[in-house]
Design a protein around this motif. Structure first.
Motif, PDB file in Angstrom:
ATOM      1  N   TYR A  96      18.987  25.988  21.542  1.00  0.00           N
ATOM      2  CA  TYR A  96      19.166  27.425  21.409  1.00  0.00           C
ATOM      3  C   TYR A  96      20.357  27.669  20.486  1.00  0.00           C
ATOM      4  N   GLU A 123      15.144  27.630  18.972  1.00  0.00           N
ATOM      5  CA  GLU A 123      14.986  29.070  19.171  1.00  0.00           C
ATOM      6  C   GLU A 123      16.300  29.775  18.863  1.00  0.00           C
ATOM      7  N   LEU A 137      20.705  33.840  26.760  1.00  0.00           N
ATOM      8  CA  LEU A 137      20.499  32.503  27.310  1.00  0.00           C
ATOM      9  C   LEU A 137      19.916  32.571  28.721  1.00  0.00           C
ATOM     10  N   HIS A 152      16.261  32.182  29.374  1.00  0.00           N
ATOM     11  CA  HIS A 152      15.638  30.871  29.198  1.00  0.00           C
ATOM     12  C   HIS A 152      16.194  29.799  30.126  1.00  0.00           C
TER      13      HIS A 152
END
Length: 205
Positions: free
Chosen positions: A5, A33, A41, A44
């Motif tokens: 991320y 991503e 965050l 996810h």
């Protein structure tokens, strides 16, 4: 990498990603991503895996993090005084002297394996090596003969690509279970040149 991320990326990185996607396979694309707010965050990841500074609940009170809620330290330049001394890993783990280094070579696309059999939990596996090119290094454990799961192999040290430019590699692992521990050095290059390896591996209770 399972998933990466990238939070609040600069504009140039977003532009580079649009270009990279054109030559990247779908599976690799799915592992990266972009998020534009740290709080995203939590969409996810579980809250306990996200630092408190970014909206989660994770704090690092071990003393290593400069600010516990960020769970990290400021960047620091590594200089020669920070390098471990050659053979220091042996003395740090209770050896009275360092074992002699053994020489080996690894041809292109081949793996060089060093095995040690551990009979007692808590035994320390210690290693030191030097190579003159890139190698993939990892450690696996295999159940010993006679075990109900004989031959089953599991990773116990992650596979990393290494090149000993400034100093040799040193490390140790506390073996939680008996078995055959295999230190694997893989030359993933497709050139004609062999990688020269100098290594020592030992066990201590």
């Amino acid at each position: 990498v399972v998933k990466m991320y990238i939070v609040n990326p600069p504009g140039i990185l977003s532009l580079m990603w649009k270009v990279a996607k054109c030559i990247m396979d779908q599976k690799s694309q799915s592992r990266i991503e972009f998020l534009f707010k740290p709080e995203d965050l939590l969409l996810h990841l579980d809250a306990h895996a996200v630092p408190a500074a970014f909206g989660g609940t994770w704090t690092d009170t071990s003393g290593w993090a400069e600010e516990p809620e960020y769970c990290c330290n400021s960047a620091k330049t590594i200089v020669s005084i920070d390098y471990p001394k050659p053979h220091q890993v042996w003395f740090d783990n209770g050896f009275k002297c360092a074992p002699p280094m053994i020489h080996g070579t690894i041809k292109s696309k081949q793996t060089f394996v060093v095995s040690r059999t551990v009979t007692k939990p808590g035994t320390r596996l210690v290693w030191e090596f030097d190579v003159n090119g890139d190698v993939d290094f990892d450690i696996t454990r295999t159940e010993c003969a006679g075990s109900a799961q004989q031959g089953k192999e599991e990773p116990v040290w992650p596979r990393l690509t290494l090149n000993c430019l400034k100093m040799n590699e040193q490390g140790h692992l506390v073996c939680k279970e008996p078995g055959e521990y295999r230190l694997r050095f893989t030359n993933s290059n497709s050139t004609w040149f062999v990688v020269k390896l100098e290594y020592a591996v030992g066990l201590i209770d």
